[in-house]
Design an enzyme around this catalytic site. Structure first.
Site, PDB file in Angstrom:
ATOM      1  N   SER A 257       5.009   6.770   1.813  1.00  0.00           N
ATOM      2  CA  SER A 257       5.667   5.502   2.161  1.00  0.00           C
ATOM      3  C   SER A 257       4.955   4.349   1.468  1.00  0.00           C
ATOM      4  O   SER A 257       3.723   4.256   1.548  1.00  0.00           O
ATOM      5  CB  SER A 257       5.589   5.251   3.678  1.00  0.00           C
TER       6      SER A 257
ATOM      7  N   HIS B   8       1.110   5.123   1.473  1.00  0.00           N
ATOM      8  CA  HIS B   8       0.509   5.993   2.490  1.00  0.00           C
ATOM      9  C   HIS B   8       1.091   7.397   2.313  1.00  0.00           C
ATOM     10  O   HIS B   8       2.321   7.525   2.177  1.00  0.00           O
ATOM     11  CB  HIS B   8       0.822   5.444   3.886  1.00  0.00           C
TER      12      HIS B   8
ATOM     13  N   ASP C  59      -1.345   0.417   8.625  1.00  0.00           N
ATOM     14  CA  ASP C  59      -0.226   1.341   8.339  1.00  0.00           C
ATOM     15  C   ASP C  59       1.017   1.033   9.176  1.00  0.00           C
ATOM     16  O   ASP C  59       1.807   1.927   9.464  1.00  0.00           O
ATOM     17  CB  ASP C  59      -0.674   2.806   8.590  1.00  0.00           C
TER      18      ASP C  59
ATOM     19  N   ASN D 183       0.854  -1.187   0.000  1.00  0.00           N
ATOM     20  CA  ASN D 183       0.000   0.000   0.000  1.00  0.00           C
ATOM     21  C   ASN D 183       0.892   1.239   0.000  1.00  0.00           C
ATOM     22  O   ASN D 183       2.047   1.183   0.440  1.00  0.00           O
ATOM     23  CB  ASN D 183      -0.877   0.002   1.246  1.00  0.00           C
TER      24      ASN D 183
HETATM   25  N1  DQB Z   1      -5.378  -4.726   7.684  1.00  0.00           N
HETATM   26  C1  DQB Z   1      -5.062  -3.639   6.968  1.00  0.00           C
HETATM   27  N2  DQB Z   1      -5.956  -3.160   6.071  1.00  0.00           N
HETATM   28  C2  DQB Z   1      -5.676  -2.027   5.366  1.00  0.00           C
HETATM   29  C3  DQB Z   1      -6.621  -1.524   4.444  1.00  0.00           C
HETATM   30  C4  DQB Z   1      -6.384  -0.354   3.751  1.00  0.00           C
HETATM   31  C5  DQB Z   1      -5.185   0.316   3.915  1.00  0.00           C
HETATM   32  C6  DQB Z   1      -4.982   1.568   3.131  1.00  0.00           C
HETATM   33  N3  DQB Z   1      -5.061   2.700   4.030  1.00  0.00           N
HETATM   34  C7  DQB Z   1      -6.142   2.938   4.853  1.00  0.00           C
HETATM   35  C8  DQB Z   1      -5.872   3.214   6.196  1.00  0.00           C
HETATM   36  C9  DQB Z   1      -6.886   3.489   7.088  1.00  0.00           C
HETATM   37  C10 DQB Z   1      -8.206   3.490   6.657  1.00  0.00           C
HETATM   38  C11 DQB Z   1      -9.313   3.800   7.647  1.00  0.00           C
HETATM   39  O1  DQB Z   1      -9.076   3.974   8.833  1.00  0.00           O
HETATM   40  N4  DQB Z   1     -10.569   3.904   7.113  1.00  0.00           N
HETATM   41  C12 DQB Z   1     -11.720   4.174   7.934  1.00  0.00           C
HETATM   42  C13 DQB Z   1     -12.363   2.842   8.289  1.00  0.00           C
HETATM   43  C14 DQB Z   1     -12.861   2.138   7.027  1.00  0.00           C
HETATM   44  C15 DQB Z   1     -13.437   0.759   7.375  1.00  0.00           C
HETATM   45  O2  DQB Z   1     -14.246   0.693   8.347  1.00  0.00           O
HETATM   46  O3  DQB Z   1     -12.997  -0.228   6.733  1.00  0.00           O
HETATM   47  C16 DQB Z   1      -8.520   3.226   5.325  1.00  0.00           C
HETATM   48  C17 DQB Z   1      -7.480   2.934   4.411  1.00  0.00           C
HETATM   49  C18 DQB Z   1      -4.215  -0.156   4.817  1.00  0.00           C
HETATM   50  C19 DQB Z   1      -4.463  -1.355   5.547  1.00  0.00           C
HETATM   51  C20 DQB Z   1      -3.526  -1.905   6.514  1.00  0.00           C
HETATM   52  O4  DQB Z   1      -2.412  -1.364   6.716  1.00  0.00           O
HETATM   53  N5  DQB Z   1      -3.872  -3.019   7.186  1.00  0.00           N
END
Ligand code: DQB
Length: 212
Positions: free
Chosen positions: A137, A110, A146, A108
């Site tokens: 990043s 960021h 993240d 991903n």
């Molecule tokens: N488990 C895991 N999954 C991810 C999914 C997307 C992203 C992209 N960046 C993201 C980082 C944070 C969010 C976030 O907090 N969204 C609000 C809640 C949305 C929901 O309820 O789903 C979304 C994308 C990164 C990750 C990660 O680092 N680990």
């Protein structure tokens, strides 16, 4: 390596990956074979169609649990023979089951210098923190959001100064755009490192570099 890209919206990073993987003069060892969106009618789907890349819309509202939605995405990725998954503006948190299945093959980008400014609105967090340098990043995706091992970072200066009465400092939008320019360089270069196996994720979640 075959790449699947997960999107939720405009997909500007998807476009950067499309441009890098279809560039006849620069082979990064990766080919995008599928784009999955969790939302219909988003710009990113049009970008994929223009590039003749197969697309799928899997609406998370059609599934009763996060795990079932992730399982449906996983099955489409497997069907398409995907080796590496790139998140590009994908806004759903992925289940631990999914991140474990794709461990070391899921990345991903960021819009901040992790571990600083995790989560959403990273650019706004940087301005409000008063830092002079931020950036982007590219990191492996772990269950902990993240927090995965970092593959590539690029720095971006924050233009500071008063915003009133004369506007000289960065607004959030200015910074978002300036970081995007760095993202569009960083993501293809990180994908190339992973696709050509110059870097991999160790069992201790640390990066392993292939020495020449
Ligand atoms: N488990 C895991 N999954 C991810 C999914 C997307 C992203 C992209 N960046 C993201 C980082 C944070 C969010 C976030 O907090 N969204 C609000 C809640 C949305 C929901 O309820 O789903 C979304 C994308 C990164 C990750 C990660 O680092 N680990």
């Amino acid at each position: 390596k075959k790449v699947g890209v997960l999107i939720s919206g405009t997909g500007t990073n998807l476009q950067a990956l499309i441009d890098a993987t279809t560039n006849p003069t620069r082979h990064i060892g990766a080919e995008i074979v599928l784009v999955i969106s969790n939302k219909m009618d988003v710009e990113g789907l049009k970008r994929a169609e223009r590039a003749n890349i197969p697309t799928k819309v899997l609406r998370h509202t059609n599934y009763s649990t996060r795990e079932e939605f992730d399982e449906a995405m996983h099955n489409e990725l497997i069907k398409a023979g995907v080796d590496i998954v790139c998140l590009a503006g994908f806004m759903r948190i992925l289940s631990g089951a999914f991140t474990r299945k794709w461990k070391g093959r899921l990345i991903n980008i960021h819009p901040a210098l992790l571990p600083l400014f995790k989560g959403t609105q990273a650019q706004k967090q940087a301005i409000e923190a008063g830092v002079r340098v931020t950036g982007c990043s590219v990191h492996f995706v772990e269950e902990d959001v993240d927090a995965g091992a970092i593959i590539t970072q690029e720095t971006v200066p924050i233009h500071v100064g008063e915003t009133v009465p004369i506007h000289v400092g960065d607004t959030v939008e200015d910074l978002v755009e300036r970081i995007k320019t760095a993202e569009h360089r960083a993501y293809p270069s990180a994908l190339q490192l992973l696709a050509t196996e110059q870097v991999k994720l160790g069992d201790n979640n640390k990066l392993i570099w292939k020495l020449k």
